[in-house]
Design a protein around this motif. Structure first.
Motif, PDB file in Angstrom:
ATOM      1  N   GLY A  40       0.796  -1.221   0.000  1.00 12.56           N
ATOM      2  CA  GLY A  40       0.000   0.000   0.000  1.00 12.56           C
ATOM      3  C   GLY A  40       0.827   1.269   0.000  1.00 12.56           C
ATOM      4  O   GLY A  40       0.364   2.326   0.437  1.00 12.56           O
ATOM      5  N   ALA A  41       2.073   1.162  -0.470  1.00  7.37           N
ATOM      6  CA  ALA A  41       2.973   2.313  -0.555  1.00  7.37           C
ATOM      7  C   ALA A  41       3.951   2.052  -1.695  1.00  7.37           C
ATOM      8  O   ALA A  41       4.153   0.896  -2.092  1.00  7.37           O
ATOM      9  CB  ALA A  41       3.724   2.502   0.763  1.00  7.37           C
ATOM     10  N   PRO A  42       4.573   3.104  -2.234  1.00 11.13           N
ATOM     11  CA  PRO A  42       5.530   2.891  -3.333  1.00 11.13           C
ATOM     12  C   PRO A  42       6.673   1.957  -2.915  1.00 11.13           C
ATOM     13  O   PRO A  42       7.203   2.071  -1.805  1.00 11.13           O
ATOM     14  CB  PRO A  42       6.068   4.289  -3.626  1.00 11.13           C
ATOM     15  N   CYS A  43       7.031   1.056  -3.814  1.00  8.08           N
ATOM     16  CA  CYS A  43       8.162   0.157  -3.600  1.00  8.08           C
ATOM     17  C   CYS A  43       9.086   0.232  -4.803  1.00  8.08           C
ATOM     18  O   CYS A  43       8.622   0.239  -5.943  1.00  8.08           O
ATOM     19  CB  CYS A  43       7.692  -1.286  -3.434  1.00  8.08           C
ATOM     20  N   VAL A  44      10.386   0.298  -4.539  1.00  9.74           N
ATOM     21  CA  VAL A  44      11.382   0.278  -5.608  1.00  9.74           C
ATOM     22  C   VAL A  44      12.391  -0.804  -5.285  1.00  9.74           C
ATOM     23  O   VAL A  44      12.664  -1.103  -4.118  1.00  9.74           O
ATOM     24  CB  VAL A  44      12.083   1.640  -5.789  1.00  9.74           C
ATOM     25  N   GLN A  45      12.943  -1.388  -6.330  1.00 14.49           N
ATOM     26  CA  GLN A  45      13.894  -2.471  -6.121  1.00 14.49           C
ATOM     27  C   GLN A  45      15.229  -1.913  -5.640  1.00 14.49           C
ATOM     28  O   GLN A  45      15.681  -0.862  -6.080  1.00 14.49           O
ATOM     29  CB  GLN A  45      14.093  -3.264  -7.411  1.00 14.49           C
ATOM     30  N   THR A  46      15.859  -2.643  -4.725  1.00 14.32           N
ATOM     31  CA  THR A  46      17.195  -2.314  -4.245  1.00 14.32           C
ATOM     32  C   THR A  46      18.076  -3.533  -4.477  1.00 14.32           C
ATOM     33  O   THR A  46      17.588  -4.662  -4.497  1.00 14.32           O
ATOM     34  CB  THR A  46      17.176  -1.873  -2.762  1.00 14.32           C
TER      35      THR A  46
END
Length: 84
Positions: A40-46
């Motif tokens: 329910g929030a932005p996710c970016v790959q690390t």
């Protein structure tokens, strides 16, 4: 292979890092979009093993321009306050 996803708040600060699956899509949805929907929030790959990227940690800030993370600034402890 495992992937890692950083959940961001509205100021692009990492709230948690999620361990994910190594799939381009999950249930037919692009992985980044799926994780964003899941938490329910932005996710970016690390990336943990990419020498050109900074692996995210809680409190790190994500920069969409560089697509990389910056560690938070930690105020140094003055020498007189440090324990010997």
């Amino acid at each position: 292979m495992t992937t890692y996803w950083a959940e961001l708040n509205d100021k692009n600060i990492v709230q948690q890092v999620i361990t994910g699956v190594d799939d381009a899509t999950i249930e037919g949805i692009p992985a980044g979009e799926w994780y964003t929907n899941f938490v329910g929030a932005p996710c970016v790959q690390t990336y943990i093993n990419d020498p050109t990227k900074t692996y995210a940690g809680i409190g790190y800030t994500y920069d969409y321009l560089t697509q990389d993370f910056t560690a938070p600034y930690i105020e140094p402890i003055p020498d007189e306050q440090q324990k010997n």
